[in-house]
Write an enzyme that holds these catalytic residues in place. Structure first.
Site, mmCIF file in Angstrom:
data_model
loop_
_atom_site.group_PDB
_atom_site.id
_atom_site.type_symbol
_atom_site.label_atom_id
_atom_site.label_comp_id
_atom_site.label_asym_id
_atom_site.label_seq_id
_atom_site.Cartn_x
_atom_site.Cartn_y
_atom_site.Cartn_z
ATOM 1 N N ALA A 1 87.215 12.365 35.390
ATOM 2 C CA ALA A 1 87.505 12.180 36.813
ATOM 3 C C ALA A 1 87.168 13.446 37.573
ATOM 4 O O ALA A 1 87.168 14.547 37.014
ATOM 5 C CB ALA A 1 88.986 11.819 37.010
ATOM 6 N N ASP A 2 86.880 13.277 38.849
ATOM 7 C CA ASP A 2 86.677 14.419 39.733
ATOM 8 C C ASP A 2 87.196 14.061 41.117
ATOM 9 O O ASP A 2 86.880 12.992 41.649
ATOM 10 C CB ASP A 2 85.206 14.806 39.821
ATOM 11 C CG ASP A 2 85.061 16.206 40.386
ATOM 12 O OD1 ASP A 2 85.083 17.160 39.596
ATOM 13 O OD2 ASP A 2 84.951 16.340 41.622
#
Length: 192
Positions: A71-72
């Protein structure tokens, strides 16, 4: 909740670890250093998805029979993307810019197995009250938000006193859109 294969979370974030753990599924942490650059022509949601997918690529040859989550999270103020601040001055400038405005927090997520890749994002609109310089200074001095996009954590003091309302998922702002992730894990039959 039954896992169909072992699950890995590729993140050092204690917040993501806590959120994924809250779903009641077992997982291991597996982290590599991945350079977070993106092509300049990408729009906000595309940036978040690109970075999550790019992180997943670093693990592609080590998955075996496991599923990986990367995730970012990015903070967007107008056309600007506010990354993690390098120092006090940059954190102060970011929070001063966010003060009294609405901004978007976008988290891109990639779920990767040897057979499939699913990339998606969630967007939350966050409304800050007008912050005083003293409030900004107190927060930075006590919470040192240098590991946070946009220089703040919604779950910390600044969120408690400064955020008037949000539109969308609170957990997305913390760093992982768990409702969408849960639905995707079901859809991909990683959990049943």
């Amino acid at each position: 909740m039954n896992l169909q294969r072992p699950l890995l979370l590729a993140s050092n974030s204690p917040r993501r670890k806590e959120l994924l753990g809250g779903l009641g599924i077992a997982f291991d942490i597996f982290v590599k250093e991945v350079h977070e650059e993106f092509p300049p022509h990408l729009k906000h949601a595309e940036v978040a998805e690109y970075l999550a997918s790019h992180k997943a690529d670093a693990y592609r040859h080590e998955l075996q029979d496991r599923a990986l989550i990367t995730a970012d999270t990015i903070v967007c103020l107008g056309e600007r993307i506010l990354n993690k601040p390098a120092d006090y001055q940059e954190a102060f400038a970011m929070l001063r810019a966010l003060s009294g405005t609405c901004h978007e927090v976008i988290t891109g997520v990639c779920v990767l197995t040897e057979e499939q890749r699913a990339v998606f994002h969630d967007t939350t609109r966050v409304f800050f009250k007008e912050l005083t310089d003293a409030e900004i200074d107190y927060y930075i001095s006590h919470y040192k938000p240098f590991d946070k996009a946009g220089a703040y954590g919604i779950q910390e003091w600044i969120g408690m006193i400064g955020i008037e309302r949000i539109e969308g998922s609170y957990f997305n702002v913390v760093g992982l859109p768990v409702q969408k992730l849960y639905a995707k894990l079901l859809e991909l039959q990683i959990i049943v």
